[in-house]
Design a protein around this motif. Structure first.
Motif, PDB file in Angstrom:
ATOM      1  N   ALA A   2      36.995  13.059  65.185  1.00 35.41           N
ATOM      2  CA  ALA A   2      37.608  14.000  64.231  1.00 35.41           C
ATOM      3  C   ALA A   2      37.266  15.464  64.478  1.00 35.41           C
ATOM      4  O   ALA A   2      37.178  16.245  63.544  1.00 35.41           O
ATOM      5  N   TYR A   3      37.104  15.849  65.745  1.00 33.77           N
ATOM      6  CA  TYR A   3      36.963  17.262  66.073  1.00 33.77           C
ATOM      7  C   TYR A   3      38.253  17.759  66.706  1.00 33.77           C
ATOM      8  O   TYR A   3      38.721  17.204  67.706  1.00 33.77           O
ATOM      9  N   ARG A   4      38.824  18.811  66.121  1.00 29.48           N
ATOM     10  CA  ARG A   4      40.134  19.280  66.563  1.00 29.48           C
ATOM     11  C   ARG A   4      40.094  20.178  67.787  1.00 29.48           C
ATOM     12  O   ARG A   4      41.010  20.158  68.610  1.00 29.48           O
ATOM     13  N   THR A   5      39.041  20.989  67.927  1.00 29.82           N
ATOM     14  CA  THR A   5      39.009  21.986  69.001  1.00 29.82           C
ATOM     15  C   THR A   5      39.178  21.373  70.387  1.00 29.82           C
ATOM     16  O   THR A   5      39.996  21.869  71.185  1.00 29.82           O
ATOM     17  N   PRO A   6      38.435  20.303  70.746  1.00 25.14           N
ATOM     18  CA  PRO A   6      38.665  19.699  72.066  1.00 25.14           C
ATOM     19  C   PRO A   6      40.092  19.221  72.256  1.00 25.14           C
ATOM     20  O   PRO A   6      40.643  19.325  73.361  1.00 25.14           O
ATOM     21  N   LEU A   7      40.711  18.718  71.197  1.00 26.04           N
ATOM     22  CA  LEU A   7      42.078  18.208  71.305  1.00 26.04           C
ATOM     23  C   LEU A   7      43.039  19.335  71.654  1.00 26.04           C
ATOM     24  O   LEU A   7      43.927  19.176  72.500  1.00 26.04           O
ATOM     25  N   ILE A   8      42.872  20.479  70.992  1.00 21.62           N
ATOM     26  CA  ILE A   8      43.743  21.627  71.256  1.00 21.62           C
ATOM     27  C   ILE A   8      43.540  22.130  72.679  1.00 21.62           C
ATOM     28  O   ILE A   8      44.506  22.443  73.391  1.00 21.62           O
ATOM     29  N   ILE A   9      42.291  22.189  73.132  1.00 24.18           N
ATOM     30  CA  ILE A   9      42.001  22.668  74.487  1.00 24.18           C
ATOM     31  C   ILE A   9      42.602  21.728  75.525  1.00 24.18           C
ATOM     32  O   ILE A   9      43.216  22.173  76.508  1.00 24.18           O
ATOM     33  N   ILE A  10      42.449  20.423  75.317  1.00 27.87           N
ATOM     34  CA  ILE A  10      43.024  19.448  76.252  1.00 27.87           C
ATOM     35  C   ILE A  10      44.539  19.588  76.309  1.00 27.87           C
ATOM     36  O   ILE A  10      45.141  19.625  77.394  1.00 27.87           O
ATOM     37  N   LEU A  11      45.183  19.675  75.155  1.00 26.24           N
ATOM     38  CA  LEU A  11      46.638  19.759  75.096  1.00 26.24           C
ATOM     39  C   LEU A  11      47.170  21.003  75.810  1.00 26.24           C
ATOM     40  O   LEU A  11      48.052  20.915  76.671  1.00 26.24           O
ATOM     41  N   PHE A  12      46.628  22.162  75.459  1.00 28.85           N
ATOM     42  CA  PHE A  12      47.189  23.388  76.007  1.00 28.85           C
ATOM     43  C   PHE A  12      46.800  23.615  77.463  1.00 28.85           C
ATOM     44  O   PHE A  12      47.590  24.175  78.231  1.00 28.85           O
ATOM     45  N   THR A  13      45.613  23.180  77.863  1.00 24.37           N
ATOM     46  CA  THR A  13      45.271  23.264  79.287  1.00 24.37           C
ATOM     47  C   THR A  13      46.232  22.407  80.099  1.00 24.37           C
ATOM     48  O   THR A  13      46.720  22.824  81.160  1.00 24.37           O
ATOM     49  N   GLY A  14      46.521  21.195  79.601  1.00 20.61           N
ATOM     50  CA  GLY A  14      47.467  20.310  80.279  1.00 20.61           C
ATOM     51  C   GLY A  14      48.854  20.927  80.359  1.00 20.61           C
ATOM     52  O   GLY A  14      49.521  20.862  81.403  1.00 20.61           O
ATOM     53  N   ILE A  15      49.308  21.555  79.263  1.00 21.01           N
ATOM     54  CA  ILE A  15      50.638  22.183  79.256  1.00 21.01           C
ATOM     55  C   ILE A  15      50.709  23.329  80.263  1.00 21.01           C
ATOM     56  O   ILE A  15      51.708  23.498  80.980  1.00 21.01           O
ATOM     57  N   ILE A  16      49.636  24.127  80.348  1.00 21.40           N
ATOM     58  CA  ILE A  16      49.616  25.239  81.298  1.00 21.40           C
ATOM     59  C   ILE A  16      49.647  24.735  82.734  1.00 21.40           C
ATOM     60  O   ILE A  16      50.348  25.292  83.598  1.00 21.40           O
ATOM     61  N   ILE A  17      48.896  23.667  83.022  1.00 22.99           N
ATOM     62  CA  ILE A  17      48.907  23.079  84.365  1.00 22.99           C
ATOM     63  C   ILE A  17      50.312  22.603  84.716  1.00 22.99           C
ATOM     64  O   ILE A  17      50.826  22.853  85.810  1.00 22.99           O
ATOM     65  N   VAL A  18      50.951  21.908  83.784  1.00 24.78           N
ATOM     66  CA  VAL A  18      52.326  21.442  84.005  1.00 24.78           C
ATOM     67  C   VAL A  18      53.253  22.637  84.267  1.00 24.78           C
ATOM     68  O   VAL A  18      54.120  22.598  85.147  1.00 24.78           O
ATOM     69  N   HIS A  19      53.055  23.700  83.515  1.00 20.69           N
ATOM     70  CA  HIS A  19      53.891  24.899  83.638  1.00 20.69           C
ATOM     71  C   HIS A  19      53.840  25.474  85.056  1.00 20.69           C
ATOM     72  O   HIS A  19      54.873  25.872  85.616  1.00 20.69           O
ATOM     73  N   TYR A  20      52.648  25.526  85.646  1.00 23.56           N
ATOM     74  CA  TYR A  20      52.501  26.184  86.935  1.00 23.56           C
ATOM     75  C   TYR A  20      52.745  25.280  88.141  1.00 23.56           C
ATOM     76  O   TYR A  20      53.127  25.766  89.209  1.00 23.56           O
ATOM     77  N   VAL A  21      52.528  23.981  87.995  1.00 22.57           N
ATOM     78  CA  VAL A  21      52.611  23.130  89.191  1.00 22.57           C
ATOM     79  C   VAL A  21      53.653  22.021  89.105  1.00 22.57           C
ATOM     80  O   VAL A  21      53.969  21.407  90.122  1.00 22.57           O
ATOM     81  N   VAL A  22      54.190  21.738  87.944  1.00 17.34           N
ATOM     82  CA  VAL A  22      55.183  20.669  87.831  1.00 17.34           C
ATOM     83  C   VAL A  22      56.546  21.252  87.467  1.00 17.34           C
ATOM     84  O   VAL A  22      57.495  21.203  88.236  1.00 17.34           O
ATOM     85  N   LYS A  23      56.658  21.810  86.285  1.00 18.05           N
ATOM     86  CA  LYS A  23      57.917  22.402  85.842  1.00 18.05           C
ATOM     87  C   LYS A  23      57.624  23.527  84.873  1.00 18.05           C
ATOM     88  O   LYS A  23      56.830  23.376  83.944  1.00 18.05           O
ATOM     89  N   ARG A  24      58.270  24.652  85.106  1.00 22.67           N
ATOM     90  CA  ARG A  24      58.064  25.832  84.269  1.00 22.67           C
ATOM     91  C   ARG A  24      58.392  25.511  82.803  1.00 22.67           C
ATOM     92  O   ARG A  24      59.441  24.948  82.497  1.00 22.67           O
ATOM     93  N   VAL A  25      57.486  25.871  81.916  1.00 26.92           N
ATOM     94  CA  VAL A  25      57.684  25.674  80.488  1.00 26.92           C
ATOM     95  C   VAL A  25      58.418  26.888  79.938  1.00 26.92           C
ATOM     96  O   VAL A  25      57.873  27.992  79.904  1.00 26.92           O
TER      97      VAL A  25
END
Length: 423
Positions: free
Chosen positions: A171-194
């Motif tokens: 039940a800690y939210r901060t790690p969840l937010i960091i995991i989600l947005f880091t993953g989205i940024i990685i996808v943005h730069y190396v898979v498909k532009r967000v």
């Protein structure tokens, strides 16, 4: 309209010039819909001079480093570059052992708020290395993929979801937010532009989801426990002040609880920052006490956490008005601006946000010079995510400071080819 959205989608959503300042301004903009909570807490000190100063100094830091084309130096540690991935694997295993030991020894935080607050602090500290290590390894592995297939994408996505699930349980939210947005940024730069429009939609969905997560957590807490006591301070108020307080409470209660929950975090952040500024006007600055507390909490004996210091500060003002901003024995997220302001006022806010902008720009320049398919992209994605999250939470957790230090140093020294992840 289509042309407008086409131009909007050309913006690099996660560039230093857009992502962090956009989230910061959006955060405080949404806080203006306070549902009369400002009136209830008698908020009268404006936060906007500090917010505008922070944004300006951040942009100065980004612009100066960008124009100079500077990057993070290697600090003479290049010879350690080949060991970075091995060390991350070690940290991940250490985090996994700590997580298992913590959960079996202290229960699940999501099942009871008191469990979450009473998790073993040392095990909780080291368990964070689990999501940190998996996030770095998985993101780096994705970056090294020349051809991302649907099958590989499903496997990587499943691992991300599993790690998120593990930390939902505590039940800690901060790690969840960091995991989600880091993953989205990685996808943005190396898979498909967000695209920006897609990002804004996703941001809305994630924001509502985490607001409801917090809302449900509050609704399910055991009110019979002293820790969850909601009694307000018993102070003497003038009859006029008491009537004003009761009237403000009635106005607040006219708005449904779930509606207030949608932006409760940003409204609370606004209230805390305003109260911090009001406190310093009457009592002066703490001159480094908040930041010193980041490191003193690991010392033996009883130590006061920096967020507890913030709690004492804001409640010392609000109690006089008949309300407490934070319930007793709980900590307060000061926003990063509030964290800096409490220790050194406008000067420290200016210095802090200049350094934020400069550091992010140093990492971004490294990505532009060395290419996106490198560990530098992972370091940049993680760093800008943590910095952005700290706009609400403050950067007061030693584990996050150490994580940032590690990824920045690792980015400056690592030189790894694609075969080095194949054990």
């Amino acid at each position: 309209m289509k042309q407008f959205f086409r131009k909007l989608n050309k913006i690099d959503t996660f560039s230093p010039y857009f992502f962090l300042p956009f989230i910061l301004l959006l955060y405080f903009f949404t806080s203006m819909f306070d549902w009369h909570r400002f009136e209830m807490f008698n908020i009268h000190v404006s936060i906007w001079p500090a917010v505008i100063l922070a944004v300006i100094c951040y942009y100065i830091g980004v612009y100066v480093i960008d124009k100079m084309k500077w990057t993070i130096p290697s600090f003479g540690l290049s010879f350690l570059g080949k060991y970075v991935i091995h060390f991350i694997v070690f940290l991940t295993l250490l985090g996994l052992c700590s997580y298992i030991w913590m959960v079996f020894g202290g229960g699940l935080g999501i099942s009871d708020e008191s469990n979450r607050r009473n998790l073993n602090p040392k095990l909780n500290f080291f368990s964070q290395l689990l999501w940190f290590g998996v996030l770095l390894l998985l993101s780096y592995k994705m970056i090294l993929e020349k051809h991302m297939t649907w099958k590989k994408g499903f496997i990587y996505g499943s691992i991300y979801v599993f790690i998120i699930f593990l930390f939902v349980l505590v039940a800690y939210r901060t790690p969840l937010i960091i995991i989600l947005f880091t993953g989205i940024i990685i996808v943005h730069y190396v898979v498909k532009r967000v695209k920006l429009t897609w990002f804004l939609t996703t941001l809305l969905v994630i924001g509502v989801a985490f607001s409801m997560f917090s809302f449900i957590r509050v609704l399910t807490e055991d009110r019979s426990l002293e820790f969850n006591n909601r009694d307000q301070p018993d102070v003497e108020l003038t009859e006029e002040a008491r009537d004003q307080l009761l009237t403000a409470e009635q106005k607040v209660n006219q708005t449904p609880l779930w509606v207030r929950a949608l932006n409760e975090e940003s409204v609370t952040g606004h209230i805390v920052l305003s109260t911090i500024i009001e406190y310093t006007q009457e009592n002066g600055y703490l001159n480094g006490e908040v930041h010193k507390g980041i490191f003193s909490t690991i010392l033996p004996g009883k130590q006061i956490s920096p967020r507890m210091v913030v709690t004492e500060v804001v409640n010392s003002i609000s109690v006089e008005k008949g309300k407490v901003i934070t319930r007793g024995n709980r900590t307060t997220t000061p926003t990063f601006i509030g964290q800096l302001f409490l220790d050194g006022g406008y000067l420290l806010v200016a210095i802090g946000f200049f350094l934020y902008g400069a550091l992010i720009s140093l990492l971004y320049n490294k990505v532009k010079q060395e290419g996106i398919r490198s560990f530098h992209s992972v370091a940049y994605a993680f760093t800008i995510t943590v910095f952005t999250v700290s706009m609400h939470t403050g950067l007061l957790d030693l584990i996050f400071v150490l994580m940032l230090g590690f990824v920045i140093i690792a980015s400056s020294i690592i030189k790894v080819d694609q075969n080095q992840l194949r054990y």
